[in-house]
Write an enzyme that holds these catalytic residues in place. Structure first.
Site, PDB file in Angstrom:
ATOM      1  N   HIS A   1     -18.697  95.063  15.150  1.00 40.33           N
ATOM      2  CA  HIS A   1     -18.213  94.314  16.299  1.00 40.33           C
ATOM      3  C   HIS A   1     -16.896  93.603  16.034  1.00 40.33           C
ATOM      4  O   HIS A   1     -16.295  93.074  16.960  1.00 40.33           O
ATOM      5  CB  HIS A   1     -19.292  93.327  16.772  1.00 40.33           C
ATOM      6  CG  HIS A   1     -20.375  94.006  17.537  1.00 40.33           C
ATOM      7  ND1 HIS A   1     -21.219  93.369  18.394  1.00 40.33           N
ATOM      8  CD2 HIS A   1     -20.734  95.314  17.582  1.00 40.33           C
ATOM      9  CE1 HIS A   1     -22.060  94.227  18.927  1.00 40.33           C
ATOM     10  NE2 HIS A   1     -21.787  95.416  18.441  1.00 40.33           N
TER      11      HIS A   1
ATOM     12  N   SER B   1     -16.438  99.149  18.827  1.00 36.02           N
ATOM     13  CA  SER B   1     -16.892 100.523  18.636  1.00 36.02           C
ATOM     14  C   SER B   1     -15.719 101.493  18.669  1.00 36.02           C
ATOM     15  O   SER B   1     -14.741 101.264  19.368  1.00 36.02           O
ATOM     16  CB  SER B   1     -17.866 100.908  19.745  1.00 36.02           C
ATOM     17  OG  SER B   1     -18.966 100.027  19.753  1.00 36.02           O
TER      18      SER B   1
ATOM     19  N   LYS C   1     -27.282 103.573  29.608  1.00 39.26           N
ATOM     20  CA  LYS C   1     -27.141 104.910  29.040  1.00 39.26           C
ATOM     21  C   LYS C   1     -28.016 105.060  27.791  1.00 39.26           C
ATOM     22  O   LYS C   1     -28.742 106.048  27.640  1.00 39.26           O
ATOM     23  CB  LYS C   1     -25.674 105.159  28.693  1.00 39.26           C
ATOM     24  CG  LYS C   1     -25.397 106.592  28.297  1.00 39.26           C
ATOM     25  CD  LYS C   1     -23.929 106.795  27.987  1.00 39.26           C
ATOM     26  CE  LYS C   1     -23.683 108.221  27.541  1.00 39.26           C
ATOM     27  NZ  LYS C   1     -22.285 108.440  27.163  1.00 39.26           N
ATOM     28  N   ASP C   2     -27.968 104.052  26.901  1.00 40.34           N
ATOM     29  CA  ASP C   2     -28.829 104.087  25.711  1.00 40.34           C
ATOM     30  C   ASP C   2     -30.289 104.095  26.115  1.00 40.34           C
ATOM     31  O   ASP C   2     -31.112 104.780  25.506  1.00 40.34           O
ATOM     32  CB  ASP C   2     -28.567 102.861  24.836  1.00 40.34           C
ATOM     33  CG  ASP C   2     -27.305 103.006  23.998  1.00 40.34           C
ATOM     34  OD1 ASP C   2     -26.909 104.155  23.721  1.00 40.34           O
ATOM     35  OD2 ASP C   2     -26.726 101.977  23.614  1.00 40.34           O
TER      36      ASP C   2
ATOM     37  N   GLU D   1     -40.333 116.116   1.770  1.00 40.26           N
ATOM     38  CA  GLU D   1     -40.231 116.163   3.224  1.00 40.26           C
ATOM     39  C   GLU D   1     -38.887 116.757   3.626  1.00 40.26           C
ATOM     40  O   GLU D   1     -37.915 116.684   2.872  1.00 40.26           O
ATOM     41  CB  GLU D   1     -40.358 114.740   3.795  1.00 40.26           C
ATOM     42  CG  GLU D   1     -41.737 114.160   3.635  1.00 40.26           C
ATOM     43  CD  GLU D   1     -42.726 114.746   4.611  1.00 40.26           C
ATOM     44  OE1 GLU D   1     -42.962 114.168   5.669  1.00 40.26           O
ATOM     45  OE2 GLU D   1     -43.269 115.835   4.317  1.00 40.26           O
TER      46      GLU D   1
END
Lengths: 193, 439
Positions: free
Chosen positions: B220, B224, B248-249, B292
């Protein structure tokens, strides 16, 4: 995005009248749908704390009482809680019956607290109704308290020979669980009947 | 925090004003993920994965805390506590366990896409080097956490995973073996190792959460990045985080949770290895032992050293595997191109996609039994991985001619489409259109 915003600004086609805009409705609907989903997702987080299936499977316990002589008592375990099984003497039964119900904090007769014809078998949880300690008095030589039943060492509650509260801070008599005599010498604690 | 036009927090309710004077927590949230954080207006869907990763971290912490209420970390009880007690007896235990198991996979999926987003768009470049490096710290912590979590069910794969991973340390001469024994608290994984892994598996997610806060904090400061890589110039280039990017997220996380739910409910064991349903047996290793899926590429790098060269092959493998990640810490200085976004770097872009293919192939090579063919592919891909970062990237950034960058973010969004982007019924006017959106 510019087009979407401008469409919402035009009042003719999109507004649902009465000041509720189509966009507001969609917004509220979408967020509430997500909210309902989130609350539904909390359900497993909540129910996982209740007793699991293996704990519930311990719902009944069979106890052999053939060795308990008159005047003796044993401790059994039911759902990880102590159960007092006491074979009362005729004198103890008499003492319990002699108490006037009106003088009791939690009025119950000994007959109500035992099975018909088995008045000498007093079966109660060994959990003081005050704050859950195990009262003394079931073992040989333990302090039975001034009323000859049980005495709780934590805060001094005193129970009589029918395990009824007589003095001290406890509000209720020692709890009588569901149980059944499955044979003359076996009692199944937790079984209804 | 970042731009002068960021909307200040203005509490309306008297209680909120009272609170703001004493504990400005709502102000902090408003500035971090609310209307007070201006975000470039042109973010594409690749920018949704950071938020998604945070959601999966939260899911892992919540389901993990709950599972810890039912799990016992004992060498003779752990397997049954997971596979009998939690799966059969605990109310909704099956759901919580599968949600946690697959949540780990989805957390890695989100984080891998997030990392490759950063690689493509040059998110590691100035002024965001620390954002990138803190991200790598999170990734390393995730790997440690996932590994220790995988040991807890104490199945065959858990046990032999613990044996092999702690065996890495024995590759180092002289001190290696004592370090391995110290880590395990014994000569092979047993009660001591299981207990400490459980303790650390519970601790590390909170450390991750703390580093996530630093990651977001560091992000921040410059704000971004964006798909053009061009810096924000004025207010027209940004939108407030709330409601634009929360919306949107939010819907994108909903979409990913849908896929997560489908896997959790209908194919919960698809991503796992069946041998982990066999209780740990210290006397027999499973015929095919692989980690994994999210560790396969690194496992391939580990296996690709099959001959001694000055140092023993075992040590080379371990060093290569660790350096494959440590290398990424130097990325801001390996790639010196001033252009951030791969979209404007024609040569870089091709090599980027080659790297993606290379890592996928590495995953394939690490995920199966070590046949000569698989090993050969793994060796070539491992070599290429290092070549990409150590040679290709510096050379490309030195010699490549990037495409012309757009004048501004707004300019790139509205390239000749002003008519389409203008409010209905108005004449296209470039500047006004953009400001209308912000209001």
């Amino acid at each position: 995005m510019a087009t979407a915003r401008s469409a919402e600004g035009s009042t003719s086609s999109d507004s649902g009248g009465e000041g509720v805009r189509r966009r507001d409705f969609l917004n509220v609907a979408a967020v509430s749908f997500a909210g309902v989903g989130a609350v539904a997702a909390l359900a497993p987080l909540f129910v996982q704390m209740s007793p699991s299936q293996d704990v519930l499977a311990l719902a009944t316990t069979e106890v052999d009482i053939s060795k308990v002589q008159t005047g003796q008592g044993i401790k059994a375990q039911w759902r990880k809680q102590p159960v007092f099984i006491r074979n009362l003497t005729p004198k103890e039964i008499q003492e319990a019956d002699a108490v006037p119900l009106s003088s009791l904090r939690d009025p119950e007769t000994l007959a109500e607290r035992t099975k018909p014809g088995k008045k000498n078998w007093l079966i109660t949880l060994g959990v003081c109704t005050h704050l859950g300690c195990v009262p003394l008095g079931i073992g040989e030589g333990e302090n039975k308290g001034p009323y000859g039943g049980y005495f709780c060492p934590c805060h001094g509650s005193q129970y009589d020979t029918a395990a009824r509260i007589r003095a001290g801070p406890a509000p209720k008599n020692l709890f009588v669980p569901d149980y059944q005599f499955t044979s003359p010498t076996t009692v199944t604690i937790g079984a209804k009947g | 925090m970042s731009f002068s036009w960021a909307k200040p927090y203005e509490p309306k309710h008297p209680f909120m004003r009272w609170l703001d004077d004493r504990l400005p927590l709502p102000r902090l949230v408003y500035g971090a993920v609310g209307g007070g954080y201006p975000v470039p207006r042109n973010l594409n869907y690749w920018w949704n994965f950071g938020f998604t990763a945070a959601i999966f971290l939260a899911i892992q912490i919540v389901t993990g805390i709950v599972l810890a209420m039912h799990y016992y970390a004992t060498a003779d009880g752990a397997f049954n506590s997971v596979n009998q007690h939690i799966m059969r007896d605990v109310n909704a235990g099956w759901l919580l366990r599968y949600a946690h198991m697959n949540g780990a996979s989805f957390f890695f999926i989100a984080v891998y896409i997030h990392i490759f987003r950063g690689l493509y768009y040059g998110s590691y470049k100035a002024p965001r080097e620390l954002v990138w490096m803190l991200g790598l710290v999170i990734y390393l912590l995730m790997m440690a956490t996932a590994f220790m979590g995988y040991v807890l069910p104490w199945g065959q794969m858990s046990y032999w995973g613990a044996q092999v991973i702690t065996g890495f340390f024995s590759a180092f001469p002289v001190v290696g073996e004592p370090i391995r024994i110290w880590l395990l608290g014994g000569y092979a994984p047993d009660q001591a190792a299981l207990n400490r892994f459980f303790s650390l598996h519970y601790l590390l997610p909170f450390v991750i959460a703390a580093v996530v806060i630093l990651h977001i904090w560091a992000l921040h400061i410059p704000g971004s990045g964006n798909p053009t890589g061009v810096d924000v110039k004025d207010e027209r280039d940004t939108l407030p985080f709330h409601p634009f990017y929360t919306a949107k997220d939010g819907w994108f996380v909903g979409l990913l949770l849908l896929i997560y739910a489908i896997v959790t409910f209908f194919a919960p064991n698809y991503l796992g290895h069946p041998d982990n349903y066999i209780p740990a047996n210290p006397l027999a290793t499973p015929a095919e032992i692989v980690p994994e899926w999210y560790f396969w590429p690194f496992y391939a790098i580990l296996r690709s050293f099959t001959f001694d060269f000055i140092l023993p092959a075992k040590l080379w493998g371990v060093l290569a595997m660790f350096s494959s990640i440590l290398l990424l810490f130097f990325l801001p200085w390996l790639d010196k191109s001033p252009v951030r976004s791969g979209s404007y770097r024609p040569v870089f872009k091709r090599f980027f996609w080659l790297l993606v293919i290379d890592v996928v192939l590495l995953g394939w090579a690490g995920g199966g039994a070590p046949t000569p063919f698989r090993n050969a592919i793994g060796q070539i891909c491992a070599a290429y991985y290092f070549l990409h970062f150590l040679l290709i990237l510096p050379l490309v950034s030195a010699f490549e001619t990037p495409l012309p960058l757009p004048k501004s973010i707004t300019d790139s969004v509205l390239h000749g489409e002003e008519a389409k982007a203008a409010p209905a019924g108005t004449k296209p006017r470039r500047a006004k259109t953009a400001t209308a959106v912000v209001e």
